[in-house]
Design a protein around this motif. Structure first.
Motif, PDB file in Angstrom:
ATOM      1  N   HIS A  42       0.615  -1.086   0.050  1.00 51.54           N
ATOM      2  CA  HIS A  42       0.029  -0.091  -0.097  1.00 51.54           C
ATOM      3  C   HIS A  42       0.884   1.162   0.209  1.00 51.54           C
ATOM      4  O   HIS A  42       0.578   2.237  -0.785  1.00 51.54           O
ATOM      5  CB  HIS A  42      -0.934   0.063   1.234  1.00 51.54           C
ATOM      6  CG  HIS A  42      -1.422   1.428   1.342  1.00 51.54           C
ATOM      7  ND1 HIS A  42      -2.381   1.825   0.687  1.00 51.54           N
ATOM      8  CD2 HIS A  42      -1.236   2.413   2.708  1.00 51.54           C
ATOM      9  CE1 HIS A  42      -2.801   3.140   1.075  1.00 51.54           C
ATOM     10  NE2 HIS A  42      -1.804   3.500   2.255  1.00 51.54           N
ATOM     11  N   LEU A  67      -7.999   5.004  -7.066  1.00 54.29           N
ATOM     12  CA  LEU A  67      -8.740   3.706  -6.564  1.00 54.29           C
ATOM     13  C   LEU A  67      -7.935   2.571  -6.256  1.00 54.29           C
ATOM     14  O   LEU A  67      -8.328   1.667  -5.506  1.00 54.29           O
ATOM     15  CB  LEU A  67      -9.448   3.417  -7.644  1.00 54.29           C
ATOM     16  CG  LEU A  67     -10.826   4.614  -8.178  1.00 54.29           C
ATOM     17  CD1 LEU A  67     -11.399   4.247  -9.297  1.00 54.29           C
ATOM     18  CD2 LEU A  67     -11.682   4.978  -7.038  1.00 54.29           C
ATOM     19  N   TRP A  70      -6.715   3.270  -2.712  1.00 54.29           N
ATOM     20  CA  TRP A  70      -7.985   2.935  -1.889  1.00 54.29           C
ATOM     21  C   TRP A  70      -8.055   1.485  -1.787  1.00 54.29           C
ATOM     22  O   TRP A  70      -8.378   0.925  -0.454  1.00 54.29           O
ATOM     23  CB  TRP A  70      -9.132   3.679  -2.440  1.00 54.29           C
ATOM     24  CG  TRP A  70     -10.470   3.460  -1.490  1.00 54.29           C
ATOM     25  CD1 TRP A  70     -10.573   4.417  -0.538  1.00 54.29           C
ATOM     26  CD2 TRP A  70     -11.300   2.331  -1.404  1.00 54.29           C
ATOM     27  NE1 TRP A  70     -11.755   3.970   0.015  1.00 54.29           N
ATOM     28  CE2 TRP A  70     -12.063   2.768  -0.411  1.00 54.29           C
ATOM     29  CE3 TRP A  70     -11.510   1.296  -1.772  1.00 54.29           C
ATOM     30  CZ2 TRP A  70     -13.187   2.060   0.093  1.00 54.29           C
ATOM     31  CZ3 TRP A  70     -12.615   0.474  -1.507  1.00 54.29           C
ATOM     32  CH2 TRP A  70     -13.372   0.742  -0.305  1.00 54.29           C
ATOM     33  N   SER A  71      -8.058   0.566  -2.837  1.00 52.99           N
ATOM     34  CA  SER A  71      -8.132  -0.622  -2.698  1.00 52.99           C
ATOM     35  C   SER A  71      -6.941  -1.303  -1.842  1.00 52.99           C
ATOM     36  O   SER A  71      -7.155  -2.537  -1.271  1.00 52.99           O
ATOM     37  CB  SER A  71      -7.939  -1.271  -4.099  1.00 52.99           C
ATOM     38  OG  SER A  71      -9.180  -0.840  -5.048  1.00 52.99           O
ATOM     39  N   SER A  72      -5.737  -1.000  -2.148  1.00 51.80           N
ATOM     40  CA  SER A  72      -4.433  -1.363  -1.297  1.00 51.80           C
ATOM     41  C   SER A  72      -4.603  -1.229   0.119  1.00 51.80           C
ATOM     42  O   SER A  72      -4.494  -2.050   0.982  1.00 51.80           O
ATOM     43  CB  SER A  72      -3.293  -0.939  -1.974  1.00 51.80           C
ATOM     44  OG  SER A  72      -3.267   0.344  -1.631  1.00 51.80           O
ATOM     45  N   ALA A  74      -7.664  -0.877   1.566  1.00 46.97           N
ATOM     46  CA  ALA A  74      -8.770  -1.724   2.252  1.00 46.97           C
ATOM     47  C   ALA A  74      -8.431  -3.174   2.344  1.00 46.97           C
ATOM     48  O   ALA A  74      -8.687  -3.672   3.361  1.00 46.97           O
ATOM     49  CB  ALA A  74     -10.025  -1.700   0.902  1.00 46.97           C
ATOM     50  N   ARG A  75      -7.712  -3.526   1.592  1.00 51.95           N
ATOM     51  CA  ARG A  75      -6.883  -5.007   1.623  1.00 51.95           C
ATOM     52  C   ARG A  75      -6.175  -5.008   2.849  1.00 51.95           C
ATOM     53  O   ARG A  75      -6.325  -6.042   3.625  1.00 51.95           O
ATOM     54  CB  ARG A  75      -6.317  -5.275   0.362  1.00 51.95           C
ATOM     55  CG  ARG A  75      -5.319  -6.488   0.418  1.00 51.95           C
ATOM     56  CD  ARG A  75      -6.169  -7.806   0.777  1.00 51.95           C
ATOM     57  NE  ARG A  75      -5.090  -8.711   0.998  1.00 51.95           N
ATOM     58  CZ  ARG A  75      -4.712  -9.354   2.218  1.00 51.95           C
ATOM     59  NH1 ARG A  75      -5.159  -8.715   3.278  1.00 51.95           N
ATOM     60  NH2 ARG A  75      -3.968 -10.509   2.535  1.00 51.95           N
TER      61      ARG A  75
END
Length: 159
Positions: A42, A67, A70-72, A74-75
């Motif tokens: 991230h 995005l 954001w996804s990294s 969230a993971r």
């Protein structure tokens, strides 16, 4: 947000990241756990996004790249939650800030008429950062504290 807010927001996020990572490390006993690797990924994705946004000023790529950031994150939070739910809770405010950053980035891109600029980089758009590998692996003895070959010849000739 006003410009003065950004240093305080990022300092707070840095403290939250460090504390949550320390909690995960304390729980797993490893610096190379999958959860901490997700955090490192991230951070790498975030640094890449930062360069695209602030150095190359590629608004369209930045909007899409946000995005990915954001996804990294969230993971990472999901991984932290599986190991230490408190660490995930400590890291969660970062996701709120990244969400705001994504909205701001997308709005800046949309307000600047993206049709006039390519969404993805192209060699001819004139915005690419210069390649800085001109002296890569070209070490000189004098550059690392040694003597240059000409000065060693002089020393050999003197004796």
């Amino acid at each position: 947000p006003p410009g003065i807010a950004f240093p305080f927001i990022w300092l707070s996020i840095t403290v939250l990241r460090a504390n949550s990572a320390a909690m995960v490390h304390a729980t797993t006993g490893s610096l190379v756990s999958p959860e901490l690797r997700a955090l490192v990924l991230h951070l790498c994705v975030g640094d890449t996004w930062n360069a695209i946004t602030n150095v190359e000023k590629r608004l369209g790529v930045s909007a899409l790249g946000c995005l990915v950031v954001w996804s990294s994150l969230a993971r990472t939070i999901i991984g932290f939650d599986a190991v230490n739910p408190v660490a995930a809770t400590v890291l969660a405010p970062s996701l709120a800030w990244i969400s705001i950053a994504c909205l701001l980035t997308a709005n800046i891109w949309l307000l600047n008429d993206p049709r006039q600029r390519p969404l993805f980089p192209s060699p001819t758009d004139g915005k690419s950062a210069p390649l800085r590998f001109a002296n890569f692996l070209q070490f000189q003895p004098s550059s690392i504290g040694g003597s240059s070959s000409s000065s060693s010849k002089t020393a050999a000739e003197a004796s």
